[in-house]
Design a protein around this motif. Structure first.
Motif, PDB file in Angstrom:
ATOM      1  N   ALA A 110     172.264  10.964 129.738  1.00  0.00           N
ATOM      2  CA  ALA A 110     172.951   9.777 129.203  1.00  0.00           C
ATOM      3  C   ALA A 110     174.419   9.734 129.615  1.00  0.00           C
ATOM      4  CB  ALA A 110     172.825   9.745 127.685  1.00  0.00           C
ATOM      5  N   GLN A 111     174.999  10.884 129.957  1.00  0.00           N
ATOM      6  CA  GLN A 111     176.401  10.927 130.368  1.00  0.00           C
ATOM      7  C   GLN A 111     176.578  10.760 131.875  1.00  0.00           C
ATOM      8  OE1 GLN A 111     175.107  13.361 128.099  1.00  0.00           O
ATOM      9  NE2 GLN A 111     175.812  11.885 126.543  1.00  0.00           N
ATOM     10  N   GLY A 112     175.468  10.606 132.594  1.00  0.00           N
ATOM     11  CA  GLY A 112     175.541  10.415 134.033  1.00  0.00           C
ATOM     12  C   GLY A 112     175.512  11.681 134.846  1.00  0.00           C
ATOM     13  N   ASN A 113     175.235  12.821 134.199  1.00  0.00           N
ATOM     14  CA  ASN A 113     175.161  14.095 134.915  1.00  0.00           C
ATOM     15  C   ASN A 113     173.763  14.284 135.494  1.00  0.00           C
ATOM     16  OD1 ASN A 113     177.847  14.864 134.036  1.00  0.00           O
ATOM     17  ND2 ASN A 113     176.921  15.296 132.026  1.00  0.00           N
ATOM     18  N   GLU A 114     173.676  14.657 136.769  1.00  0.00           N
ATOM     19  CA  GLU A 114     172.371  14.852 137.385  1.00  0.00           C
ATOM     20  C   GLU A 114     171.696  16.079 136.802  1.00  0.00           C
ATOM     21  OE1 GLU A 114     170.250  14.880 141.803  1.00  0.00           O
ATOM     22  OE2 GLU A 114     172.437  14.809 141.616  1.00  0.00           O
ATOM     23  N   ILE A 115     170.393  15.958 136.523  1.00  0.00           N
ATOM     24  CA  ILE A 115     169.619  17.046 135.930  1.00  0.00           C
ATOM     25  C   ILE A 115     168.392  17.310 136.785  1.00  0.00           C
ATOM     26  CG2 ILE A 115     170.422  16.636 133.569  1.00  0.00           C
ATOM     27  CD1 ILE A 115     167.882  15.073 133.040  1.00  0.00           C
ATOM     28  N   GLY A 116     167.934  18.548 136.781  1.00  0.00           N
ATOM     29  CA  GLY A 116     166.771  18.910 137.571  1.00  0.00           C
ATOM     30  C   GLY A 116     165.462  18.788 136.820  1.00  0.00           C
ATOM     31  N   ASP A 117     165.527  18.779 135.491  1.00  0.00           N
ATOM     32  CA  ASP A 117     164.318  18.752 134.678  1.00  0.00           C
ATOM     33  C   ASP A 117     164.365  17.558 133.725  1.00  0.00           C
ATOM     34  OD1 ASP A 117     162.028  19.228 133.301  1.00  0.00           O
ATOM     35  OD2 ASP A 117     162.676  21.115 132.385  1.00  0.00           O
ATOM     36  N   PRO A 118     163.606  16.491 134.018  1.00  0.00           N
ATOM     37  CA  PRO A 118     163.626  15.318 133.144  1.00  0.00           C
ATOM     38  C   PRO A 118     162.906  15.515 131.818  1.00  0.00           C
ATOM     39  CG  PRO A 118     162.073  15.002 134.938  1.00  0.00           C
ATOM     40  CD  PRO A 118     162.770  16.290 135.214  1.00  0.00           C
ATOM     41  N   SER A 119     162.377  16.718 131.573  1.00  0.00           N
ATOM     42  CA  SER A 119     161.680  16.944 130.304  1.00  0.00           C
ATOM     43  C   SER A 119     162.635  16.776 129.120  1.00  0.00           C
ATOM     44  CB  SER A 119     161.058  18.339 130.277  1.00  0.00           C
ATOM     45  OG  SER A 119     162.060  19.345 130.353  1.00  0.00           O
ATOM     46  N   VAL A 120     163.932  17.019 129.328  1.00  0.00           N
ATOM     47  CA  VAL A 120     164.890  16.859 128.231  1.00  0.00           C
ATOM     48  C   VAL A 120     164.997  15.398 127.819  1.00  0.00           C
ATOM     49  CG1 VAL A 120     166.196  18.912 128.867  1.00  0.00           C
ATOM     50  CG2 VAL A 120     166.798  16.718 129.896  1.00  0.00           C
ATOM     51  N   ILE A 121     164.792  14.487 128.768  1.00  0.00           N
ATOM     52  CA  ILE A 121     164.802  13.054 128.441  1.00  0.00           C
ATOM     53  C   ILE A 121     163.545  12.689 127.674  1.00  0.00           C
ATOM     54  CG2 ILE A 121     164.838  10.723 129.416  1.00  0.00           C
ATOM     55  CD1 ILE A 121     166.388  11.788 131.784  1.00  0.00           C
ATOM     56  N   ALA A 122     162.407  13.219 128.121  1.00  0.00           N
ATOM     57  CA  ALA A 122     161.142  12.904 127.455  1.00  0.00           C
ATOM     58  C   ALA A 122     161.104  13.455 126.036  1.00  0.00           C
ATOM     59  CB  ALA A 122     159.983  13.459 128.272  1.00  0.00           C
ATOM     60  N   GLN A 123     161.551  14.686 125.842  1.00  0.00           N
ATOM     61  CA  GLN A 123     161.471  15.324 124.527  1.00  0.00           C
ATOM     62  C   GLN A 123     162.404  14.678 123.508  1.00  0.00           C
ATOM     63  OE1 GLN A 123     162.292  19.415 125.447  1.00  0.00           O
ATOM     64  NE2 GLN A 123     160.358  19.705 126.558  1.00  0.00           N
ATOM     65  N   ALA A 124     163.439  14.008 123.991  1.00  0.00           N
ATOM     66  CA  ALA A 124     164.374  13.369 123.066  1.00  0.00           C
ATOM     67  C   ALA A 124     163.902  12.002 122.595  1.00  0.00           C
ATOM     68  CB  ALA A 124     165.748  13.237 123.732  1.00  0.00           C
ATOM     69  N   SER A 125     162.813  11.476 123.181  1.00  0.00           N
ATOM     70  CA  SER A 125     162.309  10.160 122.767  1.00  0.00           C
ATOM     71  C   SER A 125     161.516  10.276 121.478  1.00  0.00           C
ATOM     72  CB  SER A 125     161.429   9.562 123.873  1.00  0.00           C
ATOM     73  OG  SER A 125     160.232  10.319 124.003  1.00  0.00           O
ATOM     74  N   GLY A 126     161.199   9.130 120.895  1.00  0.00           N
ATOM     75  CA  GLY A 126     160.482   9.121 119.628  1.00  0.00           C
ATOM     76  C   GLY A 126     159.064   9.625 119.736  1.00  0.00           C
ATOM     77  N   ASN A 253     155.381  14.083 138.222  1.00  0.00           N
ATOM     78  CA  ASN A 253     155.496  14.291 136.785  1.00  0.00           C
ATOM     79  C   ASN A 253     156.536  13.357 136.191  1.00  0.00           C
ATOM     80  OD1 ASN A 253     153.588  16.448 136.782  1.00  0.00           O
ATOM     81  ND2 ASN A 253     155.191  17.834 137.528  1.00  0.00           N
ATOM     82  N   TYR A 254     156.331  13.023 134.927  1.00  0.00           N
ATOM     83  CA  TYR A 254     157.209  12.121 134.174  1.00  0.00           C
ATOM     84  C   TYR A 254     157.187  10.701 134.745  1.00  0.00           C
ATOM     85  CZ  TYR A 254     158.652  16.590 132.395  1.00  0.00           C
ATOM     86  OH  TYR A 254     158.635  17.846 131.841  1.00  0.00           O
ATOM     87  N   ALA A 255     156.028  10.333 135.316  1.00  0.00           N
ATOM     88  CA  ALA A 255     155.805   8.929 135.673  1.00  0.00           C
ATOM     89  C   ALA A 255     155.306   8.199 134.434  1.00  0.00           C
ATOM     90  CB  ALA A 255     154.790   8.821 136.806  1.00  0.00           C
ATOM     91  N   TYR A 256     155.481   6.877 134.426  1.00  0.00           N
ATOM     92  CA  TYR A 256     155.026   6.091 133.270  1.00  0.00           C
ATOM     93  C   TYR A 256     153.989   5.070 133.736  1.00  0.00           C
ATOM     94  CZ  TYR A 256     155.099   3.341 128.983  1.00  0.00           C
ATOM     95  OH  TYR A 256     154.741   2.705 127.827  1.00  0.00           O
ATOM     96  N   PRO A 257     152.800   5.021 133.080  1.00  0.00           N
ATOM     97  CA  PRO A 257     152.476   5.634 131.784  1.00  0.00           C
ATOM     98  C   PRO A 257     151.872   7.037 131.856  1.00  0.00           C
ATOM     99  CG  PRO A 257     150.744   4.115 132.398  1.00  0.00           C
ATOM    100  CD  PRO A 257     151.779   4.021 133.474  1.00  0.00           C
TER     101      PRO A 257
END
Length: 491
Positions: A110-126, A253-257
């Motif tokens: 969310a702060q614009g920092n590049e990350i290697g593991d998008p799981s942190v984005i997925a786990q923070a969702s509802g 991985n982390y494609a939607y749906p």
């Protein structure tokens, strides 16, 4: 393409028509040979244009349309986020916060920092799953709006070769080539795969966006004559080949749906080595060509499905260089040709006071080939390779392609004779005789009847025994059969 999603027949049923696959190929080249002082040049440029002429996903991580930064004005975005970056949120349809961004496979928090593991984005969702900010949160099937036209690929392939004669007895040469090859696996669009994607978790989809594969080739060499008669020469050359954009199975991985498997241009490799060649022009009936090549071929995959087993075991898209399947360290080829000659040039045995040339126009050719073993992957556990319908998983022993097959040796022989035929014609009428040439030959392949080992069982390294009956780990299972002795015999 839209017809697949929208077209109906007179009764209101979807026809699901699929357009034919009609790729477009175009190519052209220009080439010139010229001398500049003592340098001899051969320079060319080939241009290939490949258009798959089909639709591809706008974003391989999205099967439904999602909002980008320029379409989301109710949140503040980091300054380094571009207008085309996809926005990921905590919930749909009414998000409370932005969790991250994604653009062409690059993920940002969310702060614009590049990350290697998008799981942190997925786990923070509802829901604990990746959640793009959807344009239509109620959408449950894919539409044509998720696709765009294939971007035609324009490939420039320069070829430069030159030779520099140092003297009458020595020559220096080099070349540089770029070659491309159109995709070979899984690049045809199949709308059915995408239409049912929500019900096909972890399924395999073709990738209509594949690009041509690319090879860059360098060679540098030197030739030197070895005798005053200039009938023998030795050539030493080194080469380096680089493979790029090779096709390999990948997990998206982390494609939607849902997550899925597909092909992508992610593999690369190199082949390097040198060759020593000896050439003898025909001397006293003998002509000889012999060469030895030392090669090292490494890459991230030898075929388009090499990574399938690793991915199915939960591993990420690993890119580790290992020996390729065609990595043959040593290769020897020798070609010997002997001719007895004919007429005044005959140098074979004669009978009948020299009037009958026994081997007139007779010759023999022998080709000898030898090569060290190519690599294979050894396994640490015995598996029942001779049993049908028994599922077993081999375990890796050492590294992938860490073992070698035995050397391969082969000799082929050909003996032949040319016979000149003359018939017809009437000298009195000034008619000349008709002429023809007949070649009679005997060819024996693998003349020494060498039994080369083509494959081995990966547990034992033996071509005749898979090791299952004698392995300590299998004795309990074998002894639990209704009749262990019968099982062994039948196996």
């Amino acid at each position: 393409f839209d017809d697949f999603f929208t077209k109906k027949d007179k009764d209101g049923n979807f026809t699901r028509t699929i357009a034919p696959f009609q790729p477009i190929y175009m190519a052209g080249y220009i080439q010139d040979k010229f001398d500049f002082k003592d340098l001899k040049f051969n320079i060319g440029l080939r241009i290939d244009r490949f258009d798959a002429n089909q639709k591809v996903l706008k974003d391989k991580y999205l099967f439904y349309e999602a909002k980008t930064v320029k379409e989301v004005d109710n949140f503040v975005h980091p300054e380094n986020m571009g207008d085309d970056y996809v926005v990921y949120v905590d919930a749909n349809p009414n998000p409370n916060t932005i969790l991250g961004y994604q653009f062409e496979g690059n993920w940002f928090d969310a702060q614009g920092n590049e990350i290697g593991d998008p799981s942190v984005i997925a786990q923070a969702s509802g829901t604990g799953q990746i959640t793009p900010y959807l344009l239509n949160p109620s959408q449950t099937t894919i539409s044509s709006k998720a696709f765009k036209d294939y971007d035609p690929q324009l490939n420039f392939m320069p070829r430069i070769a030159f030779a520099f004669p140092i003297s009458d007895e020595a020559n220096f040469f080099a070349h540089y080539d770029v070659l491309t090859q159109r995709p070979t696996d899984g690049y045809r669009l199949d709308p059915l795969q995408y239409y049912y994607i929500a019900n096909r978790v972890g399924s395999f989809n073709n990738n209509p966006a594949l690009k041509p594969q690319r090879t860059t080739d360098y060679e540098l060499g030197f030739t030197q004559t070895l005798s005053a008669r200039k009938n023998a020469a030795i050539t030493i050359s080194s080469f380096y080949r680089e493979f790029r954009d090779m096709i390999q199975v990948v997990a998206v991985n982390y494609a939607y749906p849902v997550n899925y498997l597909t092909y992508d241009n992610i593999d690369f490799g190199t082949a390097k080595g040198f060759t020593v060649s000896y050439d003898l022009r025909r001397t006293n009936g003998v002509q000889l060509t012999a060469n030895y090549t030392l090669q090292f071929a490494d890459g991230t995959g030898s075929g388009s499905s090499d990574a399938a087993t690793l991915i199915s075991s939960g591993q990420p898209n690993l890119r580790t260089t290992l020996p390729l399947d065609f990595d043959q360290r040593h290769a020897i080829v020798c070609n010997v040709d002997y001719r007895f000659g004919s007429g005044a040039n005959y140098h074979g045995p004669v009978v009948g006071k020299g009037s009958t040339k026994l081997f007139d126009n007779v010759g023999a050719n022998m080709v000898f080939r030898a090569g060290s073993g190519t690599p294979y992957t050894q396994q640490s556990n015995a598996t029942p390779d001779s049993q049908f319908g028994v599922a077993s998983r081999p375990n890796l022993e050492g590294s992938v392609n860490g073992s070698r097959f035995p050397w391969q040796v082969r000799m082929d022989l050909r003996i032949d004779k040319d016979i000149d035929l003359h018939w017809g014609g009437d000298q009195a009428k000034g008619e000349s005789a008709k002429e023809a040439s007949l070649n009679i030959y005997l060819q024996v392949l693998n003349v020494l009847n060498t039994k080369n080992i083509q494959n081995v069982y990966r547990y034992t390294g033996n071509a005749a025994d898979d090791g299952y009956l004698n392995a300590a780990s299998t004795q309990a299972l074998i002894n639990a059969q209704n009749d262990p002795n019968s099982f062994r015999d039948l196996y």
